[in-house]
Structure formats: C-alpha cells, structure tokens
Design a protein around this motif. Structure first.
Motif, PDB file in Angstrom:
ATOM      1  N   ASN A  34       0.811  -1.217   0.000  1.00  0.00           N
ATOM      2  CA  ASN A  34       0.000   0.000   0.000  1.00  0.00           C
ATOM      3  C   ASN A  34       0.851   1.277   0.000  1.00  0.00           C
ATOM      4  N   ASP A  35       2.165   1.133  -0.170  1.00  0.00           N
ATOM      5  CA  ASP A  35       3.043   2.301  -0.110  1.00  0.00           C
ATOM      6  C   ASP A  35       4.217   2.114  -1.073  1.00  0.00           C
ATOM      7  N   ARG A  36       4.973   3.166  -1.283  1.00  0.00           N
ATOM      8  CA  ARG A  36       6.144   3.122  -2.160  1.00  0.00           C
ATOM      9  C   ARG A  36       7.424   3.215  -1.333  1.00  0.00           C
ATOM     10  N   GLY A  37       8.437   2.515  -1.789  1.00  0.00           N
ATOM     11  CA  GLY A  37       9.715   2.488  -1.096  1.00  0.00           C
ATOM     12  C   GLY A  37      10.229   1.060  -1.133  1.00  0.00           C
ATOM     13  N   PRO A  38      11.253   0.705  -0.500  1.00  0.00           N
ATOM     14  CA  PRO A  38      12.225   1.541   0.206  1.00  0.00           C
ATOM     15  C   PRO A  38      13.150   2.242  -0.791  1.00  0.00           C
ATOM     16  N   PHE A  39      13.668   3.362  -0.385  1.00  0.00           N
ATOM     17  CA  PHE A  39      14.520   4.136  -1.267  1.00  0.00           C
ATOM     18  C   PHE A  39      15.971   4.096  -0.808  1.00  0.00           C
ATOM     19  N   ILE A  40      16.337   2.985  -0.189  1.00  0.00           N
ATOM     20  CA  ILE A  40      17.718   2.805   0.263  1.00  0.00           C
ATOM     21  C   ILE A  40      18.302   1.626  -0.507  1.00  0.00           C
ATOM     22  N   GLY A  41      19.222   1.880  -1.356  1.00  0.00           N
ATOM     23  CA  GLY A  41      20.019   0.924  -2.106  1.00  0.00           C
ATOM     24  C   GLY A  41      19.392  -0.404  -2.484  1.00  0.00           C
ATOM     25  N   HIS A  42      19.844  -1.449  -1.858  1.00  0.00           N
ATOM     26  CA  HIS A  42      19.546  -2.821  -2.278  1.00  0.00           C
ATOM     27  C   HIS A  42      18.336  -3.446  -1.573  1.00  0.00           C
ATOM     28  N   ARG A  43      17.603  -2.708  -0.798  1.00  0.00           N
ATOM     29  CA  ARG A  43      16.435  -3.270  -0.099  1.00  0.00           C
ATOM     30  C   ARG A  43      15.283  -3.462  -1.082  1.00  0.00           C
ATOM     31  N   VAL A  44      14.549  -4.577  -0.922  1.00  0.00           N
ATOM     32  CA  VAL A  44      13.463  -4.894  -1.863  1.00  0.00           C
ATOM     33  C   VAL A  44      12.084  -4.580  -1.304  1.00  0.00           C
ATOM     34  N   ILE A  45      11.945  -4.497   0.008  1.00  0.00           N
ATOM     35  CA  ILE A  45      10.638  -4.227   0.610  1.00  0.00           C
ATOM     36  C   ILE A  45      10.829  -3.538   1.947  1.00  0.00           C
ATOM     37  N   ASP A  46       9.884  -2.679   2.277  1.00  0.00           N
ATOM     38  CA  ASP A  46       9.872  -1.971   3.556  1.00  0.00           C
ATOM     39  C   ASP A  46       8.565  -2.359   4.257  1.00  0.00           C
ATOM     40  N   LEU A  47       8.657  -3.097   5.336  1.00  0.00           N
ATOM     41  CA  LEU A  47       7.485  -3.677   5.994  1.00  0.00           C
ATOM     42  C   LEU A  47       6.886  -2.721   7.021  1.00  0.00           C
ATOM     43  N   GLY A  48       5.554  -2.752   7.145  1.00  0.00           N
ATOM     44  CA  GLY A  48       4.883  -2.032   8.208  1.00  0.00           C
ATOM     45  C   GLY A  48       5.140  -2.725   9.541  1.00  0.00           C
ATOM     46  N   HIS A  49       4.766  -2.063  10.635  1.00  0.00           N
ATOM     47  CA  HIS A  49       5.055  -2.552  11.974  1.00  0.00           C
ATOM     48  C   HIS A  49       4.485  -3.945  12.226  1.00  0.00           C
TER      49      HIS A  49
END
Length: 184
Positions: free
Chosen positions: A147-162
């Motif tokens: 439901n969101d866009r990102g992560p915008f740090i190099g080699h990360r593929v997903i940014d998980l919610g809490h």
C-alpha cells in the motif's frame, strides 16, 4: 355478599345475543394433558352429540404424524475449497521496516498508516498486491498487502509495516534477508 358474588360468577351472561357459560375445572379431562398423542386417539364429536360442532371430515392417524416427524436426511454442502494462490514471481533480497515516526501519515495509496498493520512498501508492485514474505533467517512467513512506495535505500526490496515486521520477527534486528512471493 359472598353468596351473591358466587351466584353472579356462576350465572350465565348474555352479551349481544350470545350466551357465555362459565368454564369450570371439571370441564377439562385430565387425560388430555398427560400425553400429547392422546389427542390423536380422542373420539371426535358427531353431529348427534353436538349439532354444528362436528369434526372435520379428514382425521389424522398416529401413523401419519409419526411419518411426518421423521427427520429428513441432511446433506452436507460441498466444501468450499480455497485455492492456493498462484505465485507469479519470486524476489529475494533485504527487507527493513518502518513505523513509529510515520504513524498517522498517509501512505502512497491514501490510507492512514497505523501501528500493527500487515502492509508494506514496494517500489514497483501495484497497490493491493498480496505478497508472501518469508524471513530467511528464522523461517517465519506472512501474507502482506502493498500500500506504499519504497524503500529508497540501495539494495532493499521491501519496507514492511510494523505488524508485518513483528509477525516476521525482524523488529529487533531492523533488517533481514527475505523471499517475496508475489501472489495472483
């Protein structure tokens, strides 16, 4: 005075041309309430016994009642089989999580970001896409909605919610190697 009241209560009352008689306890047959099936065996009055109060022409027999009381054969409905979702694509890489500083903000699709949600941010997957994320360090997996866009740090593929990070067990470490299975 009592005798006058007794006479009045037992006397007949004439109302609009209809005579009402008092009902006494002796008018009831004690057998009627002992077994409900006795009603079926009771003799119905005939025209000669009480003119105008004859029984209906069709009478019920005990056999008819017993047949209708038999339970119908129950058929179970066909079980609803949930198909296992098809895996469209598999991606491996590093996952991180985001939370407390973003609570109350809007995500890229317009939802309010709340603690405990099973959501994630991905750079390119469409909003609403379901992804099975497996933490390769501990084997835990969960189905997460994008439901969101990102992560915008190099080699990360997903940014998980809490909530997603908590169920996968990567809150303490902050990052983990994961396998993403994009579901149809």
């Amino acid at each position: 005075m009592r005798s006058l009241f007794s006479l009045l209560s037992l006397s007949t009352v004439l109302v609009a041309g209809v005579t009402l008689l008092p009902v006494l306890a002796s008018d009831f047959d004690a057998r009627e309430i002992s077994d409900p099936l006795d009603v079926l065996n009771r003799v119905e009055p005939t025209e000669a016994d009480a003119p105008g109060l004859t029984a209906p022409t069709a009478t019920l027999r005990p056999e008819d009642i017993k047949e209708s009381l038999a339970p119908a054969q129950a058929t179970l409905p066909e079980p609803k089989v949930k198909p296992v979702p098809d895996v469209v694509r598999v991606i491996t890489g590093e996952a991180s999580w985001y939370g407390p500083g973003f609570y109350g903000n809007r995500t890229a699709n317009g939802e309010v970001f709340r603690p405990g949600t099973m959501t994630a941010a991905h750079r390119t997957l469409p909003f609403g896409t379901k992804v099975r994320v497996t933490n390769l360090w501990n084997g835990r997996s969960a189905i997460i909605r994008i439901n969101d866009r990102g992560p915008f740090i190099g080699h990360r593929v997903i940014d998980l919610g809490h909530g997603a990070a908590s169920s996968l067990g990567l809150i303490a470490s902050g990052i983990a190697q994961v396998r993403l299975e994009v579901l149809r």
